[in-house]
Design a protein around this motif. Structure first.
Motif, mmCIF file in Angstrom:
data_model
loop_
_atom_site.group_PDB
_atom_site.id
_atom_site.type_symbol
_atom_site.label_atom_id
_atom_site.label_comp_id
_atom_site.label_asym_id
_atom_site.label_seq_id
_atom_site.Cartn_x
_atom_site.Cartn_y
_atom_site.Cartn_z
ATOM 1 N N SER A 1 2.205 32.434 35.053
ATOM 2 C CA SER A 1 3.270 31.602 34.449
ATOM 3 C C SER A 1 4.329 32.749 33.610
ATOM 4 O O SER A 1 3.833 33.706 33.473
ATOM 5 N N ASN A 2 5.435 32.098 33.564
ATOM 6 C CA ASN A 2 6.687 32.997 33.129
ATOM 7 C C ASN A 2 6.861 32.991 31.624
ATOM 8 O O ASN A 2 7.480 33.677 31.038
ATOM 9 N N MET B 1 7.773 30.762 29.468
ATOM 10 C CA MET B 1 8.669 29.930 28.923
ATOM 11 C C MET B 1 8.015 28.400 28.698
ATOM 12 O O MET B 1 8.356 27.793 27.629
ATOM 13 N N GLU B 2 6.946 27.999 29.471
ATOM 14 C CA GLU B 2 6.174 26.865 29.166
ATOM 15 C C GLU B 2 5.387 27.013 28.022
ATOM 16 O O GLU B 2 5.324 25.958 27.219
ATOM 17 N N GLU C 1 20.090 26.397 26.927
ATOM 18 C CA GLU C 1 20.855 26.588 28.148
ATOM 19 C C GLU C 1 22.012 26.649 28.158
ATOM 20 O O GLU C 1 22.785 27.288 28.965
ATOM 21 N N LEU D 1 13.083 35.960 28.747
ATOM 22 C CA LEU D 1 12.388 34.974 29.939
ATOM 23 C C LEU D 1 13.303 34.398 30.845
ATOM 24 O O LEU D 1 13.111 34.276 31.889
ATOM 25 N N ARG D 2 14.426 33.754 30.303
ATOM 26 C CA ARG D 2 15.267 33.036 31.127
ATOM 27 C C ARG D 2 16.191 33.982 31.984
ATOM 28 O O ARG D 2 16.430 33.577 33.202
ATOM 29 N N GLN E 1 13.811 34.825 34.936
ATOM 30 C CA GLN E 1 13.848 33.412 35.750
ATOM 31 C C GLN E 1 15.276 33.610 36.516
ATOM 32 O O GLN E 1 15.268 33.408 38.055
ATOM 33 N N TRP E 2 16.430 33.815 35.784
ATOM 34 C CA TRP E 2 17.621 33.685 36.566
ATOM 35 C C TRP E 2 17.728 34.723 37.563
ATOM 36 O O TRP E 2 18.280 34.365 38.730
ATOM 37 N N GLN F 1 15.273 36.499 39.209
ATOM 38 C CA GLN F 1 14.369 36.179 40.405
ATOM 39 C C GLN F 1 15.267 35.056 41.220
ATOM 40 O O GLN F 1 15.243 34.992 42.550
ATOM 41 N N ALA F 2 15.757 34.154 40.580
ATOM 42 C CA ALA F 2 16.421 32.980 41.423
ATOM 43 C C ALA F 2 17.784 33.362 42.264
ATOM 44 O O ALA F 2 17.962 33.151 43.168
ATOM 45 N N ALA G 1 13.166 41.262 38.563
ATOM 46 C CA ALA G 1 13.160 40.401 37.368
ATOM 47 C C ALA G 1 13.544 41.305 36.177
ATOM 48 O O ALA G 1 14.130 40.744 35.159
#
Length: 75
Positions: A3-4, A6-7, A20, A55-56, A59-60, A62-63, A68
């Motif tokens: 899990s990253n 953020m959840e 966002e 965290l964001r 995620q960005w 990696q996308a 990371a």
């Protein structure tokens, strides 16, 4: 996949929307005063806001197919 994180933050939909919007429009790496404003606007603490941005960003990156971490200062 791990899990990253953020959840686990349990944010309301409107808080995520504010975060966002700032991430996309203002800065992916907000400075301290910007972070304070975003925290106040979203009703989060500065620590929570900073954590979300960390965290964001991971995620960005990696996308985007980037590592990371930037490889500079970690936490």
């Amino acid at each position: 996949m791990a899990s990253n994180g953020m959840e686990s933050m349990q944010l309301a939909e409107d808080q995520i929307k504010i975060l966002e919007e700032n991430f996309n429009r203002v800065s992916k790496h907000p400075d301290e005063s910007t972070l304070m404003l975003i925290a106040a606007e979203s009703g989060l603490t500065e620590e929570e806001t900073a954590k979300w941005f960390r965290l964001r960003n991971a995620q960005w990156r990696q996308a985007e197919g980037l590592p990371a971490q930037l490889g500079s200062v970690k936490d």
